[in-house]
Scaffold this motif. Structure first.
Motif, PDB file in Angstrom:
ATOM      1  N   LYS A 215       2.711   1.932  14.392  1.00 36.54           N
ATOM      2  CA  LYS A 215       2.764   0.692  13.611  1.00 36.54           C
ATOM      3  C   LYS A 215       2.125   0.957  12.251  1.00 36.54           C
ATOM      4  O   LYS A 215       1.027   0.477  11.959  1.00 36.54           O
ATOM      5  N   PRO A 216       2.799   1.745  11.408  1.00 37.98           N
ATOM      6  CA  PRO A 216       2.190   2.191  10.148  1.00 37.98           C
ATOM      7  C   PRO A 216       1.962   1.061   9.152  1.00 37.98           C
ATOM      8  O   PRO A 216       2.754   0.131   9.052  1.00 37.98           O
ATOM      9  N   GLN A 217       0.859   1.176   8.431  1.00 38.69           N
ATOM     10  CA  GLN A 217       0.573   0.214   7.361  1.00 38.69           C
ATOM     11  C   GLN A 217       0.764   0.822   5.977  1.00 38.69           C
ATOM     12  O   GLN A 217       0.713   0.106   4.980  1.00 38.69           O
ATOM     13  N   TYR A 218       0.975   2.143   5.921  1.00 39.04           N
ATOM     14  CA  TYR A 218       1.155   2.798   4.629  1.00 39.04           C
ATOM     15  C   TYR A 218       2.603   3.260   4.427  1.00 39.04           C
ATOM     16  O   TYR A 218       3.263   2.811   3.492  1.00 39.04           O
ATOM     17  N   ILE A 219       3.081   4.154   5.263  1.00 35.21           N
ATOM     18  CA  ILE A 219       4.452   4.670   5.112  1.00 35.21           C
ATOM     19  C   ILE A 219       5.345   4.001   6.148  1.00 35.21           C
ATOM     20  O   ILE A 219       5.218   4.245   7.347  1.00 35.21           O
ATOM     21  N   GLY A 220       6.224   3.139   5.656  1.00 37.68           N
ATOM     22  CA  GLY A 220       7.100   2.401   6.545  1.00 37.68           C
ATOM     23  C   GLY A 220       8.482   3.027   6.643  1.00 37.68           C
ATOM     24  O   GLY A 220       8.940   3.719   5.729  1.00 37.68           O
ATOM     25  N   THR A 221       9.140   2.790   7.763  1.00 36.60           N
ATOM     26  CA  THR A 221      10.522   3.224   7.965  1.00 36.60           C
ATOM     27  C   THR A 221      11.455   2.055   7.706  1.00 36.60           C
ATOM     28  O   THR A 221      11.267   0.966   8.251  1.00 36.60           O
ATOM     29  N   VAL A 222      12.423   2.269   6.837  1.00 37.30           N
ATOM     30  CA  VAL A 222      13.465   1.269   6.593  1.00 37.30           C
ATOM     31  C   VAL A 222      14.684   1.775   7.351  1.00 37.30           C
ATOM     32  O   VAL A 222      15.355   2.712   6.926  1.00 37.30           O
ATOM     33  N   TRP A 223      14.947   1.206   8.508  1.00 38.76           N
ATOM     34  CA  TRP A 223      15.954   1.735   9.416  1.00 38.76           C
ATOM     35  C   TRP A 223      17.318   1.847   8.760  1.00 38.76           C
ATOM     36  O   TRP A 223      17.793   0.904   8.130  1.00 38.76           O
ATOM     37  N   GLY A 224      17.894   3.036   8.868  1.00 37.73           N
ATOM     38  CA  GLY A 224      19.194   3.305   8.294  1.00 37.73           C
ATOM     39  C   GLY A 224      19.165   3.644   6.818  1.00 37.73           C
ATOM     40  O   GLY A 224      20.189   3.950   6.214  1.00 37.73           O
ATOM     41  N   ALA A 225      17.961   3.573   6.214  1.00 38.19           N
ATOM     42  CA  ALA A 225      17.850   3.817   4.771  1.00 38.19           C
ATOM     43  C   ALA A 225      16.855   4.921   4.413  1.00 38.19           C
ATOM     44  O   ALA A 225      17.139   5.759   3.560  1.00 38.19           O
ATOM     45  N   GLY A 226      15.685   4.935   5.062  1.00 40.03           N
ATOM     46  CA  GLY A 226      14.719   5.977   4.733  1.00 40.03           C
ATOM     47  C   GLY A 226      13.282   5.512   4.885  1.00 40.03           C
ATOM     48  O   GLY A 226      12.961   4.756   5.814  1.00 40.03           O
ATOM     49  N   TYR A 227      12.429   5.930   3.949  1.00 40.26           N
ATOM     50  CA  TYR A 227      11.006   5.635   4.021  1.00 40.26           C
ATOM     51  C   TYR A 227      10.527   5.047   2.705  1.00 40.26           C
ATOM     52  O   TYR A 227      11.077   5.313   1.638  1.00 40.26           O
ATOM     53  N   ARG A 228       9.434   4.262   2.782  1.00 42.72           N
ATOM     54  CA  ARG A 228       8.814   3.733   1.577  1.00 42.72           C
ATOM     55  C   ARG A 228       7.310   3.594   1.801  1.00 42.72           C
ATOM     56  O   ARG A 228       6.862   3.396   2.923  1.00 42.72           O
ATOM     57  N   PHE A 229       6.557   3.724   0.704  1.00 40.43           N
ATOM     58  CA  PHE A 229       5.131   3.468   0.764  1.00 40.43           C
ATOM     59  C   PHE A 229       4.910   1.982   0.500  1.00 40.43           C
ATOM     60  O   PHE A 229       5.361   1.451  -0.516  1.00 40.43           O
ATOM     61  N   MET A 230       4.217   1.318   1.392  1.00 45.02           N
ATOM     62  CA  MET A 230       4.094  -0.142   1.329  1.00 45.02           C
ATOM     63  C   MET A 230       2.804  -0.573   0.630  1.00 45.02           C
ATOM     64  O   MET A 230       1.721  -0.142   1.000  1.00 45.02           O
ATOM     65  N   VAL A 231       2.940  -1.397  -0.410  1.00 42.47           N
ATOM     66  CA  VAL A 231       1.791  -1.958  -1.091  1.00 42.47           C
ATOM     67  C   VAL A 231       1.909  -3.470  -1.134  1.00 42.47           C
ATOM     68  O   VAL A 231       2.984  -4.015  -0.866  1.00 42.47           O
TER      69      VAL A 231
END
Length: 231
Positions: A215-231
């Motif tokens: 359950k990441p709070q920093y690097i999230g998975t956008v299903w079917g699209a990729g990854y993003r750093f969440m701020v």
């Protein structure tokens, strides 16, 4: 560093690799089991390790774990096992590449050249200090000048590629990148490997910086699209 270490129990294969690498200008030491490999790393400095998985005594995975606790140099795993689980396990433990036997000596030299060149460029990049440059959010702190990462004041140790991947995502917060683009950005256009390496490195970073990696709070998975750093 032109000195390479080959950890391989098949002496004929090791000698063939050594011959081709020496013709390409490298100095090579061969050892035949995991214990000797770890001892060699204590005795000498090497620029890269070519590590067989199926070794007598301590296997290649265990040797790789120990290397990653002590060294930050390129490690190329070689194995006759083409099973995906072996590749995922090796990359997950921090290997820079996974080469399936049989492979040509020319391919080995090309991969060694590519990984050493990439490693040197990364060292040069991080060797240029940016004094006072600190990125922080929700307890995560990245010190660009010293290449250190802290979570709630406790330092976590990242490999060079893990650090560069985390820094890149942080600097492009909230933007979604697919793994192919991240592979190209971090490993470079001349990288030899597979974009699935990105998934493995993201998982390793999460294990080190997230309280609950699932359950990441920093690097999230956008299903079917990729990854993003969440701020």
């Amino acid at each position: 560093m032109k000195r390479l270490l080959i950890v391989e129990d098949d002496q004929s294969i090791a000698n063939l690799q050594k011959d081709y690498l020496e013709l390409s200008g490298y100095s090579v030491r061969i050892v035949n089991n995991g214990s000797e490999g770890l001892k060699a790393l204590e005795e000498e400095e090497f620029g890269l390790v070519i590590l067989d998985i199926m070794l007598p005594g301590i296997d290649g995975f265990e040797v790789l774990k120990t290397i990653r606790e002590q060294e930050d140099i390129p490690v190329l795993l070689v194995s006759a096992r083409a099973d995906e689980i072996y590749k995922i396990n090796g990359l997950g433990l921090g290997a820079d590449d996974y080469i399936t036997k049989p492979f040509s000596s020319g391919e080995l030299v090309a991969r060694v050249n590519a990984h050493l060149n990439k490693f040197e460029r990364m060292k040069e990049r991080f060797g240029k200090k940016e004094v006072g440059t600190v990125l922080s959010v929700r307890g995560l702190e990245i010190q660009k000048d010293s290449r250190r990462v802290f979570v709630n004041g406790i330092e976590v140790m990242l490999t060079q590629r893990e650090f560069e991947l985390l820094l890149f995502l942080f600097q492009h917060a909230n933007r979604v990148f697919d793994k192919e683009e991240l592979f190209e950005r971090i490993w470079g256009m001349d990288a030899i490997g597979d974009a699935s390496t990105v998934t493995v490195h993201i998982a390793r970073i999460r294990e080190k910086i997230e309280k609950t990696p699932s359950k990441p709070q920093y690097i999230g998975t956008v299903w079917g699209a990729g990854y993003r750093f969440m701020v």
